[in-house]
Design a protein around this motif. Sequence first.
Motif, short mmCIF file in Angstrom:
data_model
loop_
_atom_site.label_atom_id
_atom_site.label_comp_id
_atom_site.label_asym_id
_atom_site.label_seq_id
_atom_site.Cartn_x
_atom_site.Cartn_y
_atom_site.Cartn_z
N UNK A 74 -0.13 47.06 20.88
CA UNK A 74 0.04 46.17 19.38
C UNK A 74 1.30 47.32 18.86
N UNK A 75 0.71 48.23 18.99
CA UNK A 75 1.45 49.56 18.31
C UNK A 75 2.92 49.89 19.29
N UNK A 76 2.35 50.35 20.48
CA UNK A 76 3.73 50.73 21.14
C UNK A 76 4.34 49.57 21.02
N UNK A 77 4.10 48.63 21.69
CA UNK A 77 5.05 47.50 21.67
C UNK A 77 5.85 47.30 20.51
N UNK A 78 5.62 46.79 19.60
CA UNK A 78 5.71 46.66 17.76
C UNK A 78 7.03 47.78 17.34
N UNK A 79 6.35 48.81 18.43
CA UNK A 79 7.65 50.43 17.67
C UNK A 79 8.42 49.91 18.94
N UNK A 80 8.31 49.46 19.84
CA UNK A 80 9.54 49.23 20.61
C UNK A 80 10.85 48.38 20.64
N UNK A 81 10.11 47.57 19.12
CA UNK A 81 11.82 46.47 19.14
C UNK A 81 10.70 45.21 20.18
N UNK A 82 9.23 44.71 20.56
CA UNK A 82 9.13 43.82 21.57
C UNK A 82 8.88 42.90 20.64
N UNK A 83 8.58 42.84 18.99
CA UNK A 83 8.20 41.61 18.81
C UNK A 83 7.30 40.32 19.10
N UNK A 84 8.40 39.97 20.03
CA UNK A 84 7.99 38.26 20.39
C UNK A 84 6.57 38.63 21.61
N UNK B 7 3.31 39.19 19.32
CA UNK B 7 2.95 37.87 19.10
C UNK B 7 2.00 36.81 19.79
N UNK B 8 2.71 37.01 21.58
CA UNK B 8 2.50 36.23 21.94
C UNK B 8 1.34 36.94 22.91
N UNK B 9 1.62 38.65 22.78
CA UNK B 9 0.38 39.11 23.71
C UNK B 9 -1.57 39.05 22.11
N UNK B 10 -0.82 38.80 21.47
CA UNK B 10 -2.19 38.93 20.19
C UNK B 10 -2.54 37.51 20.57
N UNK B 11 -1.71 36.02 20.07
CA UNK B 11 -2.00 34.86 20.16
C UNK B 11 -2.74 34.82 21.37
N UNK B 12 -2.41 35.24 23.22
CA UNK B 12 -3.62 35.21 23.91
C UNK B 12 -5.05 35.68 23.74
N UNK B 13 -5.16 36.82 23.62
CA UNK B 13 -5.80 37.69 23.16
C UNK B 13 -7.28 37.25 22.03
#
Length: 71
Positions: free
Chosen positions: A8-18, A21-27
């Motif tokens: 989550x942190x790696x993706x968030x820092x890379x600018x892939x916020x959507x 959100x999708x990944x945490x929602x599915x989780x």
Amino acid sequence: MHQVIEGHEAIGLSGFDNGVKYGTGMYSIVETAKANGLTPYDYITHLLEQFSQPGRDIEQLLPWNVNLDGL
């Protein structure tokens, strides 16, 4: 859970916020299904089938209200 947080942190820092959100929602959906004794794949399949029906009551799709035994 630690791996999810790191991802989550790696993706968030890379600018892939959507994606985050999708990944945490599915989780959340997967873990809630498991906590309610459902197989995540079967539950998600059921959700997708039910979402296509007009006028579907969302409350009835919550994992604690779903019975997949006959499917």
